[in-house]
Design an enzyme around this catalytic site. Structure first.
Site, PDB file in Angstrom:
ATOM      1  N   LYS A 234     -32.331 -62.161  35.264  1.00 48.40           N
ATOM      2  CA  LYS A 234     -32.845 -62.047  36.704  1.00 48.40           C
ATOM      3  C   LYS A 234     -32.165 -60.639  37.302  1.00 48.40           C
ATOM      4  O   LYS A 234     -32.864 -60.062  38.245  1.00 48.40           O
ATOM      5  CB  LYS A 234     -32.526 -63.272  37.460  1.00 48.40           C
ATOM      6  CG  LYS A 234     -33.364 -64.348  37.169  1.00 48.40           C
ATOM      7  CD  LYS A 234     -33.699 -65.473  38.229  1.00 48.40           C
ATOM      8  CE  LYS A 234     -34.471 -66.599  37.892  1.00 48.40           C
ATOM      9  NZ  LYS A 234     -34.561 -67.863  38.673  1.00 48.40           N
TER      10      LYS A 234
ATOM     11  N   LYS B 286     -41.316 -67.279  26.445  1.00 49.43           N
ATOM     12  CA  LYS B 286     -41.544 -68.539  27.163  1.00 49.43           C
ATOM     13  C   LYS B 286     -42.699 -68.519  28.449  1.00 49.43           C
ATOM     14  O   LYS B 286     -42.633 -67.207  29.060  1.00 49.43           O
ATOM     15  CB  LYS B 286     -40.102 -69.090  27.765  1.00 49.43           C
ATOM     16  CG  LYS B 286     -39.481 -68.663  28.775  1.00 49.43           C
ATOM     17  CD  LYS B 286     -38.600 -69.423  29.485  1.00 49.43           C
ATOM     18  CE  LYS B 286     -37.991 -68.757  31.070  1.00 49.43           C
ATOM     19  NZ  LYS B 286     -37.194 -69.214  31.664  1.00 49.43           N
TER      20      LYS B 286
ATOM     21  N   LYS C  98     -43.136 -68.459  35.238  1.00 45.85           N
ATOM     22  CA  LYS C  98     -43.921 -68.221  36.733  1.00 45.85           C
ATOM     23  C   LYS C  98     -43.649 -66.492  37.159  1.00 45.85           C
ATOM     24  O   LYS C  98     -44.485 -66.043  37.750  1.00 45.85           O
ATOM     25  CB  LYS C  98     -42.992 -68.886  37.874  1.00 45.85           C
ATOM     26  CG  LYS C  98     -43.906 -70.087  38.030  1.00 45.85           C
ATOM     27  CD  LYS C  98     -42.998 -70.839  39.286  1.00 45.85           C
ATOM     28  CE  LYS C  98     -41.869 -71.608  38.765  1.00 45.85           C
ATOM     29  NZ  LYS C  98     -41.143 -72.437  39.785  1.00 45.85           N
TER      30      LYS C  98
END
Ligand code: TYM
Length: 333
Positions: free
Chosen positions: A115, A197, A200
């Site tokens: 992130k 994966k 979102k």
């Protein structure tokens, strides 16, 4: 009777509608476990602030996610469903646990590394201490089990270590929780990029993910354009990431095991198979969407759930927090 049941806690960020990965990896288990356990399911809005959010959008999505929890089958009379920001104990316990967590441990978290790469202009302290807030969420309810997908394993391990460390110093304060992963579906991959994966944050490539509110035609279109592999055999294999992922989705959606599904689609070709996976997904999503729409029209009912469940969550959290505060040496109120 109720007191003998073991406790479950889990949560999801309201940063968008749940996708198929969220559902098959975690949410489906939440529903399956609600009769056997005392379940607490949170909408972790405080976690979402680690990435910049539009306030109006965050508020709307939080409420929609709560409606989605009910629409997919959670019974708000059985399971406690509530907003994290309505229970101040999460932030209070997170502070205390911050003092029992090492910088080195947090620096090793793969989600923090990923992130902070993606949001390089906003590597805030919240992003770094996010797993401590997650540990606080779980420990605040003395959860025995935490139903999650594979990507949350490392955070869970840290949560267990924090609980053990705290218990070693102060006695048996926290239940040390176990992760609970589905046998099939713990890691659903993207439809367009089956090596990564389903996530979102891949919103830019809408064909990569199926949202629970996607219309049936769109779901079918996305499955039809799913990346497959060379050859034409429907077989689960490491050199067939696209087909293997579709087999996992089919199996998790229908309950048919993978080898049975391989037999079912033998000689049928990829096109036929992709259509069948799409149909299987549409089948279980339809009633969820119908119920979601109904709830959209029932503001009073949803408001009442939010109030009542927030109070129930607060009552449990306050008890545990009071004990923790006493243990660490804060003066009694
Ligand atoms: P979040 O909001 O990213 O995801 C919610 C749940 O969905 C699972 N999941 C997946 N499972 C299978 N395949 C995928 N592609 C996939 N993508 C997501 C996640 O593993 C998760 O279980 N940090 C958590 C939220 C959280 C939490 C907690 C969870 C905060 N506090 C306490 C459990 C307990 C998160 O960001 O999940």
């Amino acid at each position: 009777m109720e007191a003998e049941k073991k406790a479950i806690f889990s949560g999801m960020q309201p940063t968008g509608m749940p996708h198929l990965g969220n559902y098959l990896g975690a949410l489906k288990n939440w529903v399956a476990l609600q009769d056997e356990y005392r379940c607490v399911y949170c909408i972790v809005d405080m976690h979402s602030l680690t990435v910049r959010q539009d306030p109006a959008v965050l508020r709307r999505r939080s409420r929609e996610l709560l409606q989605m929890y009910i629409a997919m089958g959670l019974d708000p009379e059985k399971a406690i469903i509530y907003f994290q920001s309505h229970v101040s104990g999460h932030a209070e316990l997170a502070w205390i646990l911050n003092c029992f967590t090492y910088m080195g441990e947090l620096g090793r978290m793969t989600q923090f590394k990923e992130k902070s790469q993606k949001n390089s202009d906003n590597i805030n302290a919240g992003l770094f201490t996010y797993p401590v807030l997650m540990a606080a969420d779980i420990l605040l309810y003395n959860a025995d089990l935490v139903p999650i997908g594979d990507d949350q394993r490392q955070h869970m391990e840290l949560c267990r270590n924090i609980a053990l460390r705290f218990n070693n110093i102060y006695g048996d304060v926290f239940t040390v929780p176990e992760p609970y992963l589905p046998k099939i579906g713990a890691r659903i991959m993207g439809l367009a990029e089956p090596e990564r994966k389903m996530s979102k944050s891949d919103g830019a490539n809408e064909n990569n993910l199926i949202y629970l509110l996607d219309k049936p035609e769109l779901i079918m279109k996305k499955f039809k354009s799913a990346v497959t592999d060379s050859g034409n055999e429907v077989k689960y294999s490491s050199d067939k990431p696209g087909i293997s992922n579709l087999l996992v989705i089919y199996s998790a959606a229908t309950g048919v095991d993978i080898s049975q599904a391989e037999n079912e689609f033998e000689g049928k070709g990829y096109g036929f198979f992709k259509q069948a996976v799409g149909e299987a997904v549409i089948e279980f999503i339809k009633p969820i969407q119908r119920r979601f729409e109904e709830l959209n029209k029932d503001k009073d009912y949803v408001d009442a759930i939010i109030r009542a469940n927030g109070e129930k969550a607060n009552a449990i959290a306050s008890r545990v927090l009071r004990k923790v505060k006493k243990k660490v040496g804060f003066p009694a109120v």
